[in-house]
Design an enzyme around this catalytic site. Structure first.
Site, PDB file in Angstrom:
ATOM      1  N   ASP A 230      -4.741  23.340  53.201  1.00 18.01           N
ATOM      2  CA  ASP A 230      -4.674  24.448  52.673  1.00 18.01           C
ATOM      3  C   ASP A 230      -4.640  25.672  53.409  1.00 18.01           C
ATOM      4  O   ASP A 230      -5.306  25.876  54.548  1.00 18.01           O
ATOM      5  CB  ASP A 230      -5.799  24.673  51.788  1.00 18.01           C
ATOM      6  CG  ASP A 230      -5.694  24.394  50.358  1.00 18.01           C
ATOM      7  OD1 ASP A 230      -4.659  24.499  49.847  1.00 18.01           O
ATOM      8  OD2 ASP A 230      -7.057  24.073  49.726  1.00 18.01           O
TER       9      ASP A 230
ATOM     10  N   GLU B 130      -3.895  23.242  38.368  1.00 18.27           N
ATOM     11  CA  GLU B 130      -5.253  23.101  38.279  1.00 18.27           C
ATOM     12  C   GLU B 130      -5.806  23.647  36.866  1.00 18.27           C
ATOM     13  O   GLU B 130      -5.654  24.747  36.704  1.00 18.27           O
ATOM     14  CB  GLU B 130      -5.929  23.900  39.229  1.00 18.27           C
ATOM     15  CG  GLU B 130      -7.464  23.559  39.250  1.00 18.27           C
ATOM     16  CD  GLU B 130      -8.259  23.905  40.746  1.00 18.27           C
ATOM     17  OE1 GLU B 130      -7.556  24.183  41.725  1.00 18.27           O
ATOM     18  OE2 GLU B 130      -9.438  23.994  40.699  1.00 18.27           O
TER      19      GLU B 130
ATOM     20  N   LYS C 239      -0.537  24.037  51.941  1.00 20.38           N
ATOM     21  CA  LYS C 239      -0.729  24.361  50.323  1.00 20.38           C
ATOM     22  C   LYS C 239      -1.021  25.897  50.278  1.00 20.38           C
ATOM     23  O   LYS C 239      -1.895  26.255  51.012  1.00 20.38           O
ATOM     24  CB  LYS C 239      -1.495  23.267  49.729  1.00 20.38           C
ATOM     25  CG  LYS C 239      -1.794  23.811  48.229  1.00 20.38           C
ATOM     26  CD  LYS C 239      -2.337  22.660  47.332  1.00 20.38           C
ATOM     27  CE  LYS C 239      -4.015  22.681  47.505  1.00 20.38           C
ATOM     28  NZ  LYS C 239      -4.647  23.883  47.187  1.00 20.38           N
TER      29      LYS C 239
ATOM     30  N   SER D 157     -11.570  23.712  49.617  1.00 21.73           N
ATOM     31  CA  SER D 157     -12.795  23.364  48.847  1.00 21.73           C
ATOM     32  C   SER D 157     -13.967  22.914  49.841  1.00 21.73           C
ATOM     33  O   SER D 157     -15.233  22.773  49.896  1.00 21.73           O
ATOM     34  CB  SER D 157     -12.749  22.268  47.806  1.00 21.73           C
ATOM     35  OG  SER D 157     -11.973  21.116  48.686  1.00 21.73           O
TER      36      SER D 157
ATOM     37  N   GLU E  59      -1.657  28.974  47.099  1.00 21.63           N
ATOM     38  CA  GLU E  59      -2.083  29.264  45.849  1.00 21.63           C
ATOM     39  C   GLU E  59      -1.173  30.542  45.532  1.00 21.63           C
ATOM     40  O   GLU E  59      -0.945  31.463  46.408  1.00 21.63           O
ATOM     41  CB  GLU E  59      -3.461  29.693  45.602  1.00 21.63           C
ATOM     42  CG  GLU E  59      -4.433  28.518  46.039  1.00 21.63           C
ATOM     43  CD  GLU E  59      -5.815  28.831  45.649  1.00 21.63           C
ATOM     44  OE1 GLU E  59      -6.049  30.127  45.119  1.00 21.63           O
ATOM     45  OE2 GLU E  59      -6.763  28.196  46.041  1.00 21.63           O
TER      46      GLU E  59
HETATM   47  O1  KIV Z   1      -9.209  22.859  47.755  1.00 20.96           O
HETATM   48  C1  KIV Z   1      -8.952  22.207  47.166  1.00 20.96           C
HETATM   49  O2  KIV Z   1      -9.837  20.966  47.000  1.00 20.96           O
HETATM   50  C2  KIV Z   1      -7.957  22.073  46.217  1.00 20.96           C
HETATM   51  C3  KIV Z   1      -7.830  21.012  45.061  1.00 20.96           C
HETATM   52  C4  KIV Z   1      -8.747  21.370  43.875  1.00 20.96           C
HETATM   53  C5  KIV Z   1      -6.630  20.742  44.352  1.00 20.96           C
HETATM   54  O3  KIV Z   1      -7.253  23.018  46.152  1.00 20.96           O
END
Ligand code: KIV
Length: 272
Positions: free
Chosen positions: A91, A190, A121, A53, A123
């Site tokens: 991420d 989410e 993390k 994000s 997806e």
């Molecule tokens: O990138 C992010 O902020 C996220 C959250 C919304 C869980 O993946």
């Protein structure tokens, strides 16, 4: 005189699983830079997510797709330098793990080596299973992410609630079990119905952390700039704003502009 370094009990992936076992909810927020991460860590957050994000919040892109692995490493290394206690999850950005498991592993290794983050993390469900396994085999902890997965926004077409239909809910439940079996230490859910999220949290032994997924899960995550009210165009139902920094900062900066223009700043005490 030497100052003794304060001892902190660091949060690990194991601490999170232990928290779920004893029914203690997990707190998680995003951060993308040193100064904010220092405040978030000092305030006692369990997990800091260096989320993709950052693509929206820090760079002003419409989606999370443009952010690169190099940019994620830059944000994550700034966060890691700030923390004493929190677990830092980073991420894997779009395009750094989807093509094949070897590329996924290379990307995860770069994050761990170059940023000092503690976990990654990713997806997706069964479509990324082989990549998840390969990363886990290298000793890198993986957090899964199901439901609304913003890297697939062009497939979904909208940011509305996911898994309202039985077919998609069934797939999500299967994916959650697969992520647990593969060895993920936690899952983010989410924007899915609260009853489904609770069912998933009860069906797995690893922590389930929700964003727009109700209260029946093991923890909550929000985007820091949203919960502080620094952003103001984004108003989903799940977002609780703890401050209105957009207004406070605008007023403070406006006051500074006035003070400079009127020659009120700097005054006699504010110079040498
Ligand atoms: O990138 C992010 O902020 C996220 C959250 C919304 C869980 O993946």
């Amino acid at each position: 005189m030497s100052v003794a370094k304060k001892e902190y009990k660091r949060i690990t992936v194991k601490s999170l699983v232990d928290m779920k076992s004893r029914g203690e909810k997990i707190s998680m927020l995003t951060a993308y830079d040193y100064t904010m991460a220092k405040i978030v860590d000092g305030a006692g957050i369990d997990v800091i997510l260096v989320g993709d994000s950052a693509s929206n919040v820090m760079a002003g892109h419409e989606t999370t797709l443009p952010i690169t692995l190099d940019q994620m490493i830059y944000h994550a290394s700034s966060v890691v330098r700030a923390i004493d206690r929190s677990l830092v999850v980073v991420d894997l950005p779009f395009g750094s793990y989807q093509s094949d498991p070897k590329e996924a592993l290379r990307s995860a290794i770069r994050i761990m080596k170059e940023s000092g983050g503690h976990a990654v993390k990713m997806e997706g469900g069964k479509e990324v299973k082989d990549s998840i396994k390969r990363i886990l085999n290298a000793g890198i902890p993986v957090m899964g992410h199901l439901g609304l997965t913003p890297q697939s926004i062009y497939k979904f077409g909208t940011y509305t609630v996911r898994a309202k239909e039985e077919e998609e809910a069934k797939r999500l439940k299967e994916d959650a079990l697969m992520l647990e079996k593969a060895g993920c230490f936690a899952i983010v859910l989410e924007k899915i119905p609260a009853t489904l999220a609770q069912e998933v949290a009860e069906s797995v032994s690893i922590p389930v952390i929700g964003i727009g997924a109700g209260s029946g899960v093991d923890g909550q995550v929000l985007v820091l700039h949203d919960m502080l009210g620094m952003t103001h165009e984004f108003n989903p139902r799940f977002l609780r704003r703890y401050m209105n920094l957009y207004e406070d900062m605008t007023n403070a900066i406006g006051q500074y502009v006035d003070d400079v223009k009127s020659e009120d700043f700097p005054n006699d005490e504010e110079q040498y």
